[in-house]
Scaffold this active site. Structure first.
Site, PDB file in Angstrom:
ATOM      1  N   LYS A 166      23.921  31.381   5.287  1.00 41.66           N
ATOM      2  CA  LYS A 166      24.627  31.944   4.158  1.00 41.66           C
ATOM      3  C   LYS A 166      25.758  32.926   4.556  1.00 41.66           C
ATOM      4  O   LYS A 166      25.295  34.040   4.923  1.00 41.66           O
ATOM      5  CB  LYS A 166      23.752  32.595   3.253  1.00 41.66           C
ATOM      6  CG  LYS A 166      22.542  31.744   2.683  1.00 41.66           C
ATOM      7  CD  LYS A 166      21.711  32.573   1.563  1.00 41.66           C
ATOM      8  CE  LYS A 166      20.661  31.867   0.745  1.00 41.66           C
ATOM      9  NZ  LYS A 166      19.826  30.898   1.318  1.00 41.66           N
ATOM     10  N   GLU A 222      11.672  25.949   3.238  1.00 40.72           N
ATOM     11  CA  GLU A 222      12.638  27.059   3.726  1.00 40.72           C
ATOM     12  C   GLU A 222      11.392  28.202   3.941  1.00 40.72           C
ATOM     13  O   GLU A 222      10.753  28.443   2.514  1.00 40.72           O
ATOM     14  CB  GLU A 222      13.639  27.685   2.971  1.00 40.72           C
ATOM     15  CG  GLU A 222      14.879  26.658   3.411  1.00 40.72           C
ATOM     16  CD  GLU A 222      15.949  27.163   2.129  1.00 40.72           C
ATOM     17  OE1 GLU A 222      16.223  28.416   1.833  1.00 40.72           O
ATOM     18  OE2 GLU A 222      16.801  26.190   1.768  1.00 40.72           O
ATOM     19  N   LYS A 233      12.895  24.517  -5.466  1.00 40.93           N
ATOM     20  CA  LYS A 233      12.297  26.133  -5.314  1.00 40.93           C
ATOM     21  C   LYS A 233      10.643  25.853  -5.733  1.00 40.93           C
ATOM     22  O   LYS A 233      10.388  25.298  -6.544  1.00 40.93           O
ATOM     23  CB  LYS A 233      12.891  27.134  -6.369  1.00 40.93           C
ATOM     24  CG  LYS A 233      14.200  27.421  -6.220  1.00 40.93           C
ATOM     25  CD  LYS A 233      14.010  28.719  -5.375  1.00 40.93           C
ATOM     26  CE  LYS A 233      15.429  29.088  -4.783  1.00 40.93           C
ATOM     27  NZ  LYS A 233      15.410  29.986  -3.643  1.00 40.93           N
ATOM     28  N   ASP A 289      12.051  25.554  -0.926  1.00 41.48           N
ATOM     29  CA  ASP A 289      12.129  26.830  -0.423  1.00 41.48           C
ATOM     30  C   ASP A 289      11.086  27.686  -1.204  1.00 41.48           C
ATOM     31  O   ASP A 289      11.025  27.755  -2.390  1.00 41.48           O
ATOM     32  CB  ASP A 289      13.703  27.302  -1.081  1.00 41.48           C
ATOM     33  CG  ASP A 289      14.117  28.491  -0.448  1.00 41.48           C
ATOM     34  OD1 ASP A 289      13.128  29.095   0.394  1.00 41.48           O
ATOM     35  OD2 ASP A 289      15.323  28.972  -0.535  1.00 41.48           O
ATOM     36  N   ASP A 349      15.668  30.964   7.024  1.00 37.63           N
ATOM     37  CA  ASP A 349      16.466  31.306   6.041  1.00 37.63           C
ATOM     38  C   ASP A 349      16.704  32.970   6.229  1.00 37.63           C
ATOM     39  O   ASP A 349      17.523  33.363   6.865  1.00 37.63           O
ATOM     40  CB  ASP A 349      16.558  30.876   4.789  1.00 37.63           C
ATOM     41  CG  ASP A 349      17.661  31.386   3.522  1.00 37.63           C
ATOM     42  OD1 ASP A 349      18.412  32.118   4.044  1.00 37.63           O
ATOM     43  OD2 ASP A 349      17.461  31.145   2.540  1.00 37.63           O
TER      44      ASP A 349
END
Ligand SMILES: O=C(O)CCC(=O)C1=CC=C[C@@H](O)[C@@H]1C(=O)O
Ligand SMILES: [Mg+2]
Length: 321
Positions: free
Chosen positions: A236, A191, A134, A162, A214
């Protein structure tokens, strides 16, 4: 004869789980259990606060309406509430034997803070080494240094990053400046680096770092098209809808030569093991993004292999029917 039950549950989360600047203290959701003769299937309906557009109450209402009609012998259409459509379609697929049992439990280890924890997880990872970090939570310069350090220390590591749209173009540039150009192609993708898709495209163009969509997949104007600099889409299922819709999106991505990564919406262990099966079935060549179970303090109904969190059994859950 058809029988059905719906359970509502709540699991405490680890202290530090923050989503969209809000602390997530508990994860709340529903299970649906369908039985027909000897056959049965389970599904999880757990909209993710800050990401799903529906609330848990919306999902519960849609689920109960569907379950009551199904139990009475009807073949109701799936609700247009994504989390409910996903959970019901998983329960039906288990019941009908169309969701294969084989699973891909190689979740890419997730790091949202301390790189030392990632070193330990990667040392224990057999085969292809892929991790997800992250970024955008701290200074962009610090993120750049962490990424550089990891890629330098582990020569066969590939990273997924991300930023959850955290960066302005300037911050994104500051990040990129710290990543050695020789390492950039070991960033499998980043992402959603920037607030807008155009800024993210410019980031890919200017830095040579591939990007992945995403959040964009859930926007009304999103189209599956091949674009320079875009290497992957993150799917997702809880935010997407039925298994058929998930399959359509994976097929569309593969047809364009994009990597499709099946990823968690922080489901319970039951939902996560189903995502591991969906990944083994639909994206067998790609390690899924499912390393979120340890953000929770318990597993529910089904275990993730080798996970030591305590298991809460179905008898303890609250039935709604
Ligand atoms: O994709 C993964 O490897 C794990 C899941 C993950 O990173 C996320 C799940 C849910 C919400 C977010 O915090 C985050 C994401 O944005 O992708
Ligand atoms: Mg993401």
């Amino acid at each position: 004869m058809r029988r059905a039950q719906v359970y509502r549950w709540q699991i405490p989360m680890d202290a530090g789980v923050v989503l969209r600047e809000r602390r997530l203290k508990t994860r709340d959701g529903l299970f649906v259990h369908l039985q027909q003769g000897e056959k049965q299937g389970w599904g999880e309906v757990s909209p993710l606060p800050g990401f799903s557009l529906e609330t848990l109450d919306d999902a519960q209402a849609a689920l109960l309406t569907w379950v009551n009609a199904w139990r009475d012998g009807a073949s109701p259409a799936l609700p247009d509430v994504p989390s409910a459509a996903f959970g019901i379609s998983c329960a039906l697929a288990e019941l009908n034997g169309t969701l294969p049992e084989a699973a891909d439990y190689r979740a890419a280890p997730l790091c949202s803070g301390d790189p030392d924890e990632l070193f330990a997880a990667l040392a224990a990872m057999p085969g292809e080494k892929v991790a997800k970090v992250k970024v955008g939570l701290y200074e962009a310069v610090r993120d750049g240094m962490v990424v550089n350090l990891l890629l330098e220390a582990i020569p066969d590591l590939r990273l997924r990053l991300d930023a959850n749209r955290a960066w302005t173009p300037l911050k994104a540039q500051q990040f990129a400046k710290y990543v050695n150009p020789d390492y950039r192609d070991r960033i499998a993708f980043m992402e959603e680096p920037c607030k807008t898709r155009d800024d993210s495209r410019a980031f890919a163009r200017e830095t040579g770092i591939a990007i992945a969509w995403d959040e964009s997949l859930r926007e009304a104007d999103f189209e599956f098209i091949a674009e320079p600099g875009v290497s992957a889409v993150v799917i997702k299922p809880t935010l997407t809808g039925s298994l058929d819709k998930v399959r359509e999106q994976v097929t569309a991505a593969h047809a364009l030569g994009l990597t499709a990564v099946i990823s968690s919406s922080i489901e319970s262990s039951l939902g996560l093991t189903q995502l591991a099966r969906i990944a083994a079935w639909l994206t067998p060549d790609t390690i899924p993004g499912l390393d979120t179970l340890n953000l929770m303090q318990a597993q529910l109904v089904r275990r993730w292999p080798d996970n030591s969190l305590p298991l809460v059994d179905v008898e303890v859950l609250e039935p709604l029917l």
